[in-house]
Design a protein around this motif. Structure first.
Motif, PDB file in Angstrom:
ATOM      1  N   LYS A 116      -0.598  -5.648 -13.823  1.00  0.00           N
ATOM      2  CA  LYS A 116      -0.483  -5.175 -12.440  1.00  0.00           C
ATOM      3  C   LYS A 116      -0.644  -3.655 -12.366  1.00  0.00           C
ATOM      4  O   LYS A 116      -1.330  -3.131 -11.475  1.00  0.00           O
ATOM      5  N   ARG A 161      -6.507   1.785 -12.071  1.00  0.00           N
ATOM      6  CA  ARG A 161      -7.957   1.778 -11.800  1.00  0.00           C
ATOM      7  C   ARG A 161      -8.242   2.074 -10.332  1.00  0.00           C
ATOM      8  O   ARG A 161      -9.169   2.825 -10.004  1.00  0.00           O
ATOM      9  N   HIS A 162      -7.431   1.484  -9.449  1.00  0.00           N
ATOM     10  CA  HIS A 162      -7.641   1.702  -8.013  1.00  0.00           C
ATOM     11  C   HIS A 162      -7.456   3.177  -7.666  1.00  0.00           C
ATOM     12  O   HIS A 162      -8.256   3.754  -6.907  1.00  0.00           O
ATOM     13  N   CYS A 163      -6.417   3.811  -8.223  1.00  0.00           N
ATOM     14  CA  CYS A 163      -6.150   5.217  -7.903  1.00  0.00           C
ATOM     15  C   CYS A 163      -7.203   6.140  -8.504  1.00  0.00           C
ATOM     16  O   CYS A 163      -7.502   7.199  -7.943  1.00  0.00           O
ATOM     17  N   ARG A 164      -7.798   5.745  -9.615  1.00  0.00           N
ATOM     18  CA  ARG A 164      -8.875   6.543 -10.188  1.00  0.00           C
ATOM     19  C   ARG A 164     -10.122   6.462  -9.307  1.00  0.00           C
ATOM     20  O   ARG A 164     -10.783   7.463  -9.043  1.00  0.00           O
ATOM     21  N   GLU A 165     -10.400   5.261  -8.825  1.00  0.00           N
ATOM     22  CA  GLU A 165     -11.595   5.070  -7.996  1.00  0.00           C
ATOM     23  C   GLU A 165     -11.431   5.676  -6.605  1.00  0.00           C
ATOM     24  O   GLU A 165     -12.362   6.288  -6.073  1.00  0.00           O
ATOM     25  N   GLN A 166     -10.229   5.511  -6.003  1.00  0.00           N
ATOM     26  CA  GLN A 166     -10.032   5.967  -4.628  1.00  0.00           C
ATOM     27  C   GLN A 166      -9.721   7.450  -4.530  1.00  0.00           C
ATOM     28  O   GLN A 166     -10.194   8.129  -3.602  1.00  0.00           O
ATOM     29  N   ARG A 221      -1.812   9.549  -2.431  1.00  0.00           N
ATOM     30  CA  ARG A 221      -2.611  10.418  -1.552  1.00  0.00           C
ATOM     31  C   ARG A 221      -1.831  11.686  -1.199  1.00  0.00           C
ATOM     32  O   ARG A 221      -2.376  12.797  -1.258  1.00  0.00           O
ATOM     33  N   GLY A 279       0.786  -1.223   0.000  1.00  0.00           N
ATOM     34  CA  GLY A 279       0.000   0.000   0.000  1.00  0.00           C
ATOM     35  C   GLY A 279       0.819   1.275   0.000  1.00  0.00           C
ATOM     36  O   GLY A 279       0.261   2.376   0.095  1.00  0.00           O
ATOM     37  N   GLN A 298      -0.167   3.684  -2.898  1.00  0.00           N
ATOM     38  CA  GLN A 298      -1.424   4.390  -2.672  1.00  0.00           C
ATOM     39  C   GLN A 298      -1.236   5.562  -1.708  1.00  0.00           C
ATOM     40  O   GLN A 298      -1.814   6.639  -1.897  1.00  0.00           O
ATOM     41  N   GLU A 326      -4.218  -2.437 -12.756  1.00  0.00           N
ATOM     42  CA  GLU A 326      -4.981  -2.547 -11.511  1.00  0.00           C
ATOM     43  C   GLU A 326      -4.724  -1.334 -10.630  1.00  0.00           C
ATOM     44  O   GLU A 326      -5.649  -0.778 -10.033  1.00  0.00           O
ATOM     45  N   LEU A 327      -3.459  -0.931 -10.545  1.00  0.00           N
ATOM     46  CA  LEU A 327      -3.111   0.244  -9.744  1.00  0.00           C
ATOM     47  C   LEU A 327      -3.779   1.490 -10.312  1.00  0.00           C
ATOM     48  O   LEU A 327      -4.329   2.312  -9.556  1.00  0.00           O
TER      49      LEU A 327
END
Length: 443
Positions: free
Chosen positions: A224, A230-235, A191, A184, A187, A227-228
């Motif tokens: 991989k 997409r996760h950063c766009r959503e979060q 942030r 993490g 991420q 995935e990162l």
């Protein structure tokens, strides 16, 4: 030795590179001598660029200058339209001294100093590839002092490690480089960037290994990283503009190495990107080849000196260089091939071991080279020494570093002068207390 680029055996039976007889190069420039095939360097750069141009991707190709960095090399890179990846203040200084456009330079490294960051900011380089939280704080502080907003990528360790044909996926990769994806850290770095008014995050970087001969590792890395993204766009609502997939494309050093052409790597990456991203979310793709651009273009020429035979054991052939100009065999157990440049058309007839002249038992360039009958004064040519050989050259045993020449179309041009004995002591200082005192003459 496998011939690359413009290398061939000429009508005199000598090795020729760039239209230049290597025995003539030795007479003119001396030995040891790094010879760089300029046309092959340019061809390799163009192969990467043309491969991308045949896709529908937005892209940038950067030359990883750690492989071979000189003023002349920077000028070649500029002429061919590539970006430049630097990893130190020295490489940045070289690029700027060559008038390389600062907006096409970006800065790597796991421990950038305040001086390095300041020089990059003041020069107006394209971006920094941030490696850790300490660096994020340093970038933010120095950019704030200058009233700048600093563009960055975050280097990640995506848990894909390539060892030639072997790909390993782990939850948390143990590496001195980058923010770990599995724990993490990435991420958290995103942030912090999103909350900063100074750090302008544009995307991510990853590097999966070196001397890679297949494409599967790059496919896994793209999956991989997608995935990162997409996760950063959503979060965080972060839109990734750039995805840098690093380098690591293999070259042929010796028999058994089977590298792919640049187009094969690019096609596989393009296919993986198309599968992993919709057209609207697709980032600009960056690559940073280094070894694959200059490695096969380099040949080192040596003069054979002493020859020592241990009956029934081994025949040693010593040359006038060694681990001071090619550290890789001692450091990595790297393998190389060689021929006698002045007897290139002669049939091999003996197996010998090529020793350097440094005072180390481990100073061996090639353990078993199959060559024509070797004599003192022969010219030994070791192939594929364009990457990390000049870069790692050193002055162990107070050996001057060799000269470097570019060859093309029958001409040879000096791009790095041979160090002199005076160069070796140019930075030495004798304290006053150790200086030789003048003894008064007796009266």
């Amino acid at each position: 030795m496998h011939f690359h680029g413009t290398s061939r055996i000429n009508e005199k039976g000598h090795l020729e590179i760039g239209g230049c007889d290597t025995t003539d190069l030795v007479r003119r420039w001396g030995t040891p001598l790094y010879v760089m095939d300029e046309n092959l360097i340019r061809r390799r750069m163009r192969q990467f660029m043309e491969a991308f141009e045949a896709t529908d991707l937005s892209f940038q190709v950067a030359y990883a200058s750690k492989a071979f960095s000189t003023l002349a090399m920077c000028r070649l890179v500029e002429e061919e339209g590539l970006f430049l990846d630097v990893v130190s203040e020295g490489e940045l200084y070289t690029a700027l001294a060559a008038d390389f456009p600062a907006e096409r330079i970006y800065f790597h490294g796991n421990n950038k100093t305040p001086s390095e960051v300041a020089r990059g900011l003041d020069a107006g380089i394209r971006l920094f590839v941030a490696d850790n939280f300490t660096e994020l704080h340093l970038l933010e502080a120095l950019a704030r002092e200058r009233g700048l907003r600093v563009p960055i990528l975050l280097r990640t360790t995506p848990g894909v490690e390539a060892h030639t044909h072997d790909y390993i996926q782990t939850g948390q990769e143990d590496s001195k480089f980058g923010f770990d994806l599995g724990s993490g850290q990435v991420q958290e770095a995103v942030r912090q960037c999103m909350e900063s008014d100074i750090l302008h995050l544009e995307g991510f970087h990853c590097h999966i290994g070196s001397q890679i001969f297949e494409v599967e590792g790059f496919r896994l890395a793209v999956a991989k990283m997608a995935e990162l993204v997409r996760h950063c766009r959503e979060q965080f609502g972060f839109h990734t503009e750039i995805l840098n997939l690093g380098g690591g494309f293999g070259i042929r050093y010796s028999e058994g190495d089977e590298p792919l052409e640049p187009v094969r790597y690019v096609e596989a990456i393009a296919q993986a990107i198309s599968q992993a991203f919709s057209e609207e979310e697709r980032p600009e793709i960056w690559l940073e080849p280094g070894r694959s651009i200059v490695g096969e273009a380099g040949t080192t020429l040596y003069e054979v000196g002493t020859i020592k035979e241990i009956p029934g054991v081994r025949k040693y052939v010593a040359v006038d260089g060694g681990m001071n100009d090619n550290l890789r065999p001692a450091l990595y157990q790297a393998t190389y091939e060689a021929i006698l440049a002045n007897k290139a058309d002669c049939e091999p007839e003996e197996t010998v071991s090529i020793a350097g002249k440094l005072c180390e038992t481990g100073d061996m360039l090639i353990w078993d080279a199959y060559l024509p009958a070797v004599e003192s004064g022969d010219v030994l040519a070791v192939g594929c020494t364009g990457a990390y050989n000049y870069s790692m050259a050193n002055n162990y045993n107070r050996m001057p570093r060799p000269a470097v020449v570019f060859v093309a179309d029958g001409r040879s041009e000096l791009v790095v002068m041979r160090e002199t004995l005076d160069d070796l002591i140019s930075q030495d200082v004798i304290p006053e207390r150790l200086k030789r005192k003048t003894i008064p003459a007796s009266s």
